[in-house]
Design a protein around this motif. Structure first.
Motif, short mmCIF file in Angstrom:
data_model
loop_
_atom_site.label_atom_id
_atom_site.label_comp_id
_atom_site.label_asym_id
_atom_site.label_seq_id
_atom_site.Cartn_x
_atom_site.Cartn_y
_atom_site.Cartn_z
N ASP A 329 0.82 -1.22 0.00
CA ASP A 329 0.00 0.00 0.00
C ASP A 329 0.85 1.27 0.00
O ASP A 329 0.38 2.34 0.35
N PHE A 330 2.12 1.13 -0.40
CA PHE A 330 3.01 2.29 -0.51
C PHE A 330 4.03 1.98 -1.59
O PHE A 330 5.07 1.39 -1.33
N TRP A 331 3.71 2.37 -2.81
CA TRP A 331 4.53 1.96 -3.95
C TRP A 331 4.35 2.96 -5.08
O TRP A 331 3.48 3.81 -5.06
N GLY A 332 5.17 2.84 -6.11
CA GLY A 332 5.03 3.65 -7.32
C GLY A 332 6.19 4.58 -7.57
O GLY A 332 6.36 5.58 -6.87
N LEU A 333 7.00 4.26 -8.57
CA LEU A 333 8.20 5.03 -8.89
C LEU A 333 8.08 5.62 -10.29
O LEU A 333 7.86 4.91 -11.26
N THR A 334 8.22 6.93 -10.35
CA THR A 334 8.21 7.61 -11.65
C THR A 334 8.90 8.96 -11.50
O THR A 334 9.31 9.35 -10.40
N ALA A 335 9.02 9.69 -12.59
CA ALA A 335 9.65 11.01 -12.55
C ALA A 335 8.78 11.98 -11.76
O ALA A 335 7.57 12.05 -11.97
N SER A 336 9.41 12.72 -10.87
CA SER A 336 8.67 13.66 -10.02
C SER A 336 9.66 14.51 -9.26
O SER A 336 10.89 14.36 -9.40
N TYR A 337 9.15 15.39 -8.42
CA TYR A 337 10.02 16.02 -7.45
C TYR A 337 10.71 14.93 -6.65
O TYR A 337 10.22 13.80 -6.52
N SER A 338 11.87 15.26 -6.11
CA SER A 338 12.63 14.30 -5.34
C SER A 338 13.28 15.01 -4.16
O SER A 338 13.18 16.24 -4.03
N ARG A 339 13.93 14.24 -3.33
CA ARG A 339 14.62 14.80 -2.17
C ARG A 339 16.12 14.67 -2.39
O ARG A 339 16.64 13.57 -2.56
N ASN A 340 16.80 15.81 -2.40
CA ASN A 340 18.25 15.81 -2.54
C ASN A 340 18.90 15.34 -1.23
O ASN A 340 18.28 15.41 -0.16
N PRO A 341 20.14 14.88 -1.31
CA PRO A 341 20.82 14.42 -0.09
C PRO A 341 20.87 15.46 1.03
O PRO A 341 20.88 15.10 2.21
N ASP A 342 20.88 16.75 0.66
CA ASP A 342 20.93 17.79 1.69
C ASP A 342 19.55 18.16 2.22
O ASP A 342 19.40 19.09 3.04
N GLY A 343 18.52 17.44 1.75
CA GLY A 343 17.18 17.68 2.24
C GLY A 343 16.37 18.65 1.40
O GLY A 343 15.18 18.82 1.63
N SER A 344 16.99 19.28 0.42
CA SER A 344 16.28 20.21 -0.45
C SER A 344 15.50 19.45 -1.52
O SER A 344 15.71 18.25 -1.73
N ASP A 345 14.59 20.14 -2.18
CA ASP A 345 13.80 19.52 -3.24
C ASP A 345 14.58 19.50 -4.54
O ASP A 345 15.23 20.49 -4.92
N GLY A 346 14.48 18.39 -5.26
CA GLY A 346 15.08 18.27 -6.58
C GLY A 346 14.07 17.67 -7.53
O GLY A 346 12.86 17.78 -7.35
N TYR A 347 14.57 17.04 -8.58
CA TYR A 347 13.71 16.34 -9.55
C TYR A 347 14.49 15.13 -10.02
O TYR A 347 15.71 15.21 -10.25
N ASP A 348 13.80 14.00 -10.16
CA ASP A 348 14.50 12.79 -10.57
C ASP A 348 13.52 11.84 -11.25
O ASP A 348 12.31 11.89 -10.98
N ALA A 349 14.05 10.99 -12.12
CA ALA A 349 13.26 9.96 -12.78
C ALA A 349 13.35 8.69 -11.95
O ALA A 349 14.17 7.81 -12.20
N HIS A 350 12.51 8.59 -10.92
CA HIS A 350 12.53 7.43 -10.04
C HIS A 350 12.04 6.19 -10.80
O HIS A 350 11.07 6.25 -11.55
N MET A 351 12.71 5.10 -10.58
CA MET A 351 12.32 3.80 -11.12
C MET A 351 13.13 2.76 -10.35
O MET A 351 14.03 3.12 -9.58
N PRO A 352 12.83 1.48 -10.50
CA PRO A 352 13.56 0.50 -9.70
C PRO A 352 15.07 0.59 -9.82
O PRO A 352 15.78 0.34 -8.84
N SER A 353 15.57 0.95 -10.98
CA SER A 353 17.02 1.08 -11.15
C SER A 353 17.54 2.44 -10.68
O SER A 353 18.75 2.69 -10.75
N ASN A 354 16.65 3.29 -10.20
CA ASN A 354 17.04 4.61 -9.68
C ASN A 354 16.10 4.95 -8.52
O ASN A 354 15.31 5.88 -8.59
N ASP A 355 16.20 4.17 -7.47
CA ASP A 355 15.28 4.27 -6.33
C ASP A 355 15.93 5.09 -5.22
O ASP A 355 16.99 4.71 -4.70
N LYS A 356 15.30 6.19 -4.84
CA LYS A 356 15.84 7.09 -3.82
C LYS A 356 15.02 7.08 -2.53
O LYS A 356 15.16 7.97 -1.71
N GLY A 357 14.13 6.09 -2.40
CA GLY A 357 13.29 6.05 -1.22
C GLY A 357 12.12 7.01 -1.30
O GLY A 357 11.47 7.31 -0.29
#
Length: 458
Positions: A329-357
């Motif tokens: 009940d908590f799933w789904g990876l796609t391009a969207s806003y993302s969280r940078n390592p420093d905690g700021s907002d970024g953008y990334d193409a999330h997918m299983p081969s690029n999973d950032k949590g």
């Protein structure tokens, strides 16, 4: 305060000086909050997300803002930048909103008329619109230094919305027919043939300053299938079928024999051969194009999309990185806003081969046509258990991470649009029916060798 359709039961809690026994009794006797049915939940999500394209549209053009930040904190003053592709999804969302009674048909037609008039005056390049447009002036807002001209892929998303609007209004009142005719003229003005640059393939960009320097041929598989279908459907500027078969399908090399979790990928996902690409690849081309029983010599498109979504789902359930919250009940990876390592907002193409949590609600919500049980479980979990973190003025926020107790409390048109449209397609099939029954679309599909078990393609 955000208004919800769920009627919450209110409880009068005792003050700090109340007796502990009374507080305990109230806890033990507390009545559970009434749960929304699946249909009620879908309506709440669809209606709230629709606000992105109605309440929070760019005011001068009526088109979809590239992004909406409820806090008003926009980078580089881009609150008036509209997105061509996201506006195509927005056109379909407005049709959905009229059909659902979220807005009156009269108000919807007025907004659509405003949009058509704006687009008729906006910058175009051999008929194609740019990726971003200044909503105040209609001038190009460059997406990049050389990306300051026609964007054929974004234009194809917009055009699919135009055809859907035309089909919805074409047999209506005099004013409705007039708006339908405006959109009909707009989409027929795109010179798809120009964007082949004399070759058997379509190119993504053309710039009045840099010509073909970006050199990005549309080769599959990714989100660009609809671009070829629109190009083949054009009455006046249609491409040769060779562009599809030799360019997009790479002479047949688009076919994949790879499997994951015993699910065939069917086609080669560009740069994502093991798991498949980000889930928007299963959404953008298919907001109007109905993949049910749709086939050509390369794929069964229903199986293609269902398998991609199920692979993404299985990956999140397996959760190899042990990210907090991931599961059924908590799933789904796609391009969207993302969280940078420093905690700021970024953008990334999330997918299983690029999973950032980070999961993107649009990934699972927009997949409801493929995985209804799993998508509704996601929506229910986000809405009932994590509402403060995930829910806002235009539906679910763009991205969320329980691992970091973080969400991007902002929105993107290209993510909110497929949610509204795919929920509508799941509930009624309306937008699929409108688009697929357009005569030009049928002709274009036939030209490229598609077959459908649902629609007559002649």
């Amino acid at each position: 305060m955000i208004r919800f359709s769920l009627l919450l039961l209110s409880f009068a809690f005792l003050s700090c000086g109340s007796k502990e026994t009374d507080k305990k009794e109230k806890e033990e006797n507390k009545i559970s909050v009434e749960k929304l049915s699946d249909e009620q939940l879908l309506d709440v999500v669809q209606k709230q997300t629709f606000k992105y394209f109605w309440d929070y549209a760019e005011p001068n053009s009526g088109l979809a803002r590239e992004r909406y930040h409820p806090d008003g904190n926009y980078p580089e003053n881009d609150a008036h930048i509209v997105t061509t592709g996201g506006s195509g999804f927005g056109l379909m969302a407005i049709v959905s909103g009229m059909s659902r009674g979220y807005i009156s048909k009269e108000d919807g037609v007025k907004r659509l008329d405003k949009i058509a008039d704006f687009l008729a005056k906006a910058d175009r390049f051999h008929g194609a619109w740019s990726h971003w447009i200044d909503g105040n002036t209609g001038k190009v807002k460059p997406f990049g230094t050389k990306d300051n001209g026609g964007d054929l892929v974004e234009t194809s998303f917009l055009v699919s919305g135009m055809i859907t609007v035309r089909e919805y209004l074409k047999d209506g009142s005099t004013s409705e027919k007039a708006v339908a005719q405006k959109f009909d003229a707009l989409w027929k003005g795109v010179d798809w043939q120009w964007f082949t640059n004399g070759k058997n393939v379509l190119y993504w960009h053309w710039s009045p300053n840099y010509a073909w320097q970006m050199n990005f041929p549309l080769e599959g598989y990714n989100e660009c299938l609809i671009t070829y279908i629109m190009a083949a459907s054009s009455p006046n500027h249609s491409i040769d079928a060779k562009a599809y078969h030799e360019g997009w399908a790479r002479g047949g090399a688009i076919v994949s024999s790879n499997t994951k979790y015993n699910l065939p990928l069917i086609l080669k996902h560009n740069g994502a051969a093991e798991f498949g690409g980000p889930l928007f690849w299963a959404h953008y081309s298919y907001v109007g194009l109905d993949p049910n029983q749709l086939t050509d010599k390369y794929a069964n498109y229903w199986d293609l999309n269902v398998n991609q979504v199920k692979i993404d789902y299985q990956y999140c359930v397996e959760n190899p990185n042990k990210f907090k919250g991931y599961g059924a009940d908590f799933w789904g990876l796609t391009a969207s806003y993302s969280r940078n390592p420093d905690g700021s907002d970024g953008y990334d193409a999330h997918m299983p081969s690029n999973d950032k949590g980070v999961i993107s609600p649009t990934a699972g919500v927009s997949s409801i046509v493929y995985t209804p049980k799993e998508s509704i479980a996601l929506m229910r979990n986000l809405y009932e258990n994590h509402k403060e973190l995930t829910w806002g003025a235009a539906g679910f926020y763009d991205a969320v991470s329980l691992e970091h107790n973080w969400s991007a409390k902002k929105y993107l048109a290209i993510d909110q649009g497929p949610e509204v449209v795919m929920i509508e397609n799941y509930r009624s099939g309306l937008l699929w029916k409108l688009f697929m029954n357009a005569p030009e679309v049928k002709q274009g599909l036939q030209k490229l060798g598609f077959k459908s078990g649902k629609y007559e393609i002649q």
